[in-house]
Every structure is written in structure tokens, then in C-alpha cells.
Design an enzyme around this catalytic site. Structure first.
Site, PDB file in Angstrom:
ATOM      1  N   ASN A  11       0.783  -1.142  -0.031  1.00 22.10           N
ATOM      2  CA  ASN A  11       0.047   0.102  -0.038  1.00 22.10           C
ATOM      3  C   ASN A  11       0.657   1.301   0.009  1.00 22.10           C
ATOM      4  O   ASN A  11       1.948   1.247   0.401  1.00 22.10           O
ATOM      5  CB  ASN A  11      -0.902   0.057   1.210  1.00 22.10           C
ATOM      6  CG  ASN A  11      -1.817  -0.874   1.273  1.00 22.10           C
ATOM      7  OD1 ASN A  11      -2.513  -1.277   0.238  1.00 22.10           O
ATOM      8  ND2 ASN A  11      -2.588  -1.384   2.296  1.00 22.10           N
ATOM      9  N   LYS A 213       1.876  -8.306  23.350  1.00 20.98           N
ATOM     10  CA  LYS A 213       0.958  -7.648  24.275  1.00 20.98           C
ATOM     11  C   LYS A 213       1.788  -6.390  24.829  1.00 20.98           C
ATOM     12  O   LYS A 213       1.899  -6.003  25.903  1.00 20.98           O
ATOM     13  CB  LYS A 213       0.947  -8.596  25.490  1.00 20.98           C
ATOM     14  CG  LYS A 213      -0.546  -8.555  26.379  1.00 20.98           C
ATOM     15  CD  LYS A 213      -0.363  -9.599  27.328  1.00 20.98           C
ATOM     16  CE  LYS A 213      -1.778  -9.548  28.292  1.00 20.98           C
ATOM     17  NZ  LYS A 213      -2.055  -8.430  28.774  1.00 20.98           N
ATOM     18  N   GLU A 216       4.071  -5.038  27.572  1.00 22.30           N
ATOM     19  CA  GLU A 216       4.503  -6.140  28.268  1.00 22.30           C
ATOM     20  C   GLU A 216       5.517  -7.249  27.664  1.00 22.30           C
ATOM     21  O   GLU A 216       6.162  -7.986  28.157  1.00 22.30           O
ATOM     22  CB  GLU A 216       3.279  -7.081  28.687  1.00 22.30           C
ATOM     23  CG  GLU A 216       2.175  -6.513  29.751  1.00 22.30           C
ATOM     24  CD  GLU A 216       1.310  -7.260  30.278  1.00 22.30           C
ATOM     25  OE1 GLU A 216       1.583  -8.669  30.340  1.00 22.30           O
ATOM     26  OE2 GLU A 216       0.195  -6.700  30.311  1.00 22.30           O
ATOM     27  N   GLY A 217       5.485  -7.028  26.283  1.00 21.21           N
ATOM     28  CA  GLY A 217       6.222  -7.632  25.540  1.00 21.21           C
ATOM     29  C   GLY A 217       5.744  -8.924  24.622  1.00 21.21           C
ATOM     30  O   GLY A 217       4.550  -8.488  24.051  1.00 21.21           O
ATOM     31  N   ASP A 239       6.966   7.110  17.648  1.00 20.03           N
ATOM     32  CA  ASP A 239       5.794   6.710  16.690  1.00 20.03           C
ATOM     33  C   ASP A 239       5.746   5.149  16.594  1.00 20.03           C
ATOM     34  O   ASP A 239       6.622   4.427  16.391  1.00 20.03           O
ATOM     35  CB  ASP A 239       6.275   7.371  15.288  1.00 20.03           C
ATOM     36  CG  ASP A 239       5.239   6.973  14.198  1.00 20.03           C
ATOM     37  OD1 ASP A 239       4.290   6.454  14.632  1.00 20.03           O
ATOM     38  OD2 ASP A 239       5.430   7.286  13.075  1.00 20.03           O
ATOM     39  N   GLY A 244       4.642  -3.684  14.972  1.00 17.19           N
ATOM     40  CA  GLY A 244       4.188  -5.125  14.849  1.00 17.19           C
ATOM     41  C   GLY A 244       4.728  -5.607  13.768  1.00 17.19           C
ATOM     42  O   GLY A 244       5.086  -6.771  13.686  1.00 17.19           O
ATOM     43  N   ASP A 245       4.739  -4.575  12.658  1.00 17.55           N
ATOM     44  CA  ASP A 245       5.367  -5.363  11.465  1.00 17.55           C
ATOM     45  C   ASP A 245       6.835  -5.396  11.457  1.00 17.55           C
ATOM     46  O   ASP A 245       7.283  -6.658  11.013  1.00 17.55           O
ATOM     47  CB  ASP A 245       5.038  -4.451  10.010  1.00 17.55           C
ATOM     48  CG  ASP A 245       3.552  -4.421   9.713  1.00 17.55           C
ATOM     49  OD1 ASP A 245       2.791  -5.402   9.843  1.00 17.55           O
ATOM     50  OD2 ASP A 245       3.232  -3.395   9.299  1.00 17.55           O
ATOM     51  N   SER A 273      12.104   0.468  16.680  1.00 16.99           N
ATOM     52  CA  SER A 273      11.322   0.935  15.671  1.00 16.99           C
ATOM     53  C   SER A 273      10.550   2.165  16.195  1.00 16.99           C
ATOM     54  O   SER A 273      10.191   2.860  15.191  1.00 16.99           O
ATOM     55  CB  SER A 273      10.629  -0.207  15.012  1.00 16.99           C
ATOM     56  OG  SER A 273       9.325  -0.476  15.842  1.00 16.99           O
TER      57      SER A 273
END
Length: 297
Positions: A11, A213, A216-217, A239, A244-245, A273
Site C-alpha cells: 500500500n 502484548k 509487556e512484550g 511513533d 508490529g510489522d 522501531s
């Protein structure tokens, strides 16, 4: 160098910053505008490449400027783009993102991502034969993900699935996945459970789920079903977009080290990140992650 094959979305993110969200029918002046390469598939491909993996991507873009830009960006990051097709009928996928005071409203138009079909997967079988591991998400049609899982199984390659956006998963697909990488909510939706019962859900698939999570890691179970916890790393967040990616790209890149070690690297990469702006812009290199872990030890 681990060979990672990513099957997923590509995208262009169109980001508008404003002082408040517009009301229905209202026109406002925004404060800033920027375009950023995005899509979970492309993001995870870039993350894995920066962490030292040899990455190939299967995806689809439109015959337009965004498609050309996205493909060029992936090539610049070292991603093999020969299996990225160009649609003659659909535009490159976009995410229109309005940002205000730390909150956002997002409208995604899948475009060419929605055209990535099981037939395209079948035509890319050589890529499955040549890779070490396959990584996919749910921003392309579920039938396409299922086809990728089946082809990975045929060639004896581990199939990692990041079940995002959240969706209930067919039992046949669950059986073909080597590792799921959901957050708490995505895990509950995927397995038709409740988020508060996440420990029980993890126990249902011992050794096959690593659940993120937030601060929490990450949590996972080993092959015996014992719950394991990888703590997060404290950083000053700028940011969180793309964290997650980055985690998923790292899990794939470090898969050969085992789930516990891969989770540690992934949490470290995800933490790094968020210290920089942008999804792909904030993704760290392998050297940066290793230095970070040396200092955290």
C-alpha cells in the site's frame, strides 16, 4: 542468511495531520500531508531485509505511480520483486490516514491487493521451492493465504501467519501454520475465543503462537505447553506505527535461532522501531538490534 518469502499487501499510506477530525459534510484545512510506503506485507518484507534476511515478495500493485514507487522502494531495500504483479484493472492499494492529537482514523482501499489470487500463488511456486520460510498476513484474500500455506506445506517450508486484520481462521489453515503472531485481540478472533482467556488460547497450540502484548512484550508456549514471557525493552517512543510489522519481520529473519531467541530479537527490533518516525522509516538494521541487545544485557 535466512531466505524469507513474504506473501502480502503493498500500500501507499496517505497521511494528513489536522487539529481536529472533520464532521460529516465538513471541509477542513489540514496542517500537513505526507506519503509513506506501507502495507503489512511490504512493511514486513522491509523489516526482514534490514535485519539481514534475503527477502522475496509476492504481491500486486496497480499500473500507476504509486505502484512504481512502491516497487522501487522495495528494490532499494534489497527485496526481490520479480513476483510482484501489475494489475491492468485495479489501482495500487492505499491507506488514507487522518492523524489528530495522537489518534487516527484510517480508510483502506485494497485495490490491487484484492486481486492477488491463488492462481498468482501457483504461478510463483518456484519462489516457495527456493525459500527457507514463508510469512503472510491477512490484507490479501483469505483464499490466497490458504493457497500460500498449502504450497509452503508442499515444499516443507515453515509458514508464519500474522493474523491481521483480525479474522476467524478455518481449521484447515490453522493446521498448516507453523507459527501465529497475533496480538491479544487477534488471537481471540482467530481461534474464536475471548481476549481475557489468552493463556488458555496459547495452550491450545503449544509452540505455535507468539502473542504480542504491547508494553509487556511477547508471550508464547514451548513445545511442552509451558508459558514463556519475553519482556519488552524500555525506550522513549516517538511513533509506534509499524512496530508490529517490525516484530513479524524479525521473527522470520531470526527463525533459525528458535522461538525464544527470535522473540527476543523481535521485541528488541520492535522497541527500536518506535524510537523513529514512520513505519518503514523506523525499522532498524541487524547491527542496530545487536548493539541494542548488547547494551541491554
Amino acid at each position: 542468511m535466512t531466505k524469507v518469502l513474504v506473501v502480502g499487501s503493498i500500500n501507499m499510506d496517505l497521511v494528513v495531520g489536522t487539529t481536529r477530525f472533520p464532521r460529516l459534510g465538513e471541509t477542513l484545512f489540514g496542517e500537513r500531508f505526507a506519503t509513506h510506503p506501507g502495507g503489512k506485507g511490504a512493511n514486513q518484507a522491509v523489516a526482514a531485509a534490514r535485519l539481514g534476511a534475503q527477502v522475496t515478495m509476492i504481491g500486486r500493485v496497480g499500473d500507476d505511480a504509486f505502484g512504481q514507487q512502491m516497487t522501487a522502494t522495495l528494490k532499494t531495500e534489497g527485496v526481490d520483486t520479480r513476483w510482484i504483479g501489475v494489475s491492468a484493472t485495479a489501482a495500487t492499494g492505499i491507506a488514507a490516514i487522518t492523524v489528530c492529537d495522537g489518534d487516527n482514523a484510517i480508510l483502506v482501499v485494497p485495490g490491487a491487493n484484492g486481486e492477488l489470487s491463488p492462481e498468482h500463488i501457483a504461478a510463483s511456486e518456484q519462489a516457495f521451492a527456493e525459500t527457507d520460510i514463508v510469512l503472510a498476513q491477512l490484507e490479501v484474500p483469505l483464499a490466497t493465504v490458504e493457497a500460500a500455506a498449502a504450497l509452503a506445506q508442499k515444499h516443507g517450508k515453515p509458514f508464519i501467519l500474522n493474523p491481521a486484520p483480525a479474522a476467524r481462521l478455518p481449521i484447515e489453515l490453522v493446521g498448516k501454520v507453523a507459527l501465529f503472531t497475533p496480538n491479544e485481540y487477534e488471537l481471540a478472533v482467530a481461534l474464536d475465543g475471548k481476549p481475557e482467556n489468552w493463556k488458555a488460547l496459547l495452550a491450545m497450540l503449544p509452540g505455535k503462537v507468539v502473542m504480542t502484548k504491547g508494553r509487556e512484550g511477547a508471550y508464547f508456549t514451548d513445545a511442552s505447553g509451558a508459558l514463556q514471557h519475553q519482556t519488552s525493552f524500555p525506550v522513549e517512543a516517538v511513533d509506534s506505527t509499524g512496530a508490529g510489522d517490525t516484530f513479524n519481520g524479525a521473527i522470520a529473519a531470526f527463525w533459525d535461532l528458535g522461538l525464544a531467541a527470535a522473540s527476543r530479537y523481535a521485541c528488541a527490533a520492535g522497541a527500536l522501531s518506535v524510537t523513529r518516525a514512520g513505519a518503514q522509516g523506523g525499522m532498524p538494521t541487524r547491527a542496530e538490534v545487536e548493539t541494542f541487545l548488547d547494551n541491554a544485557a
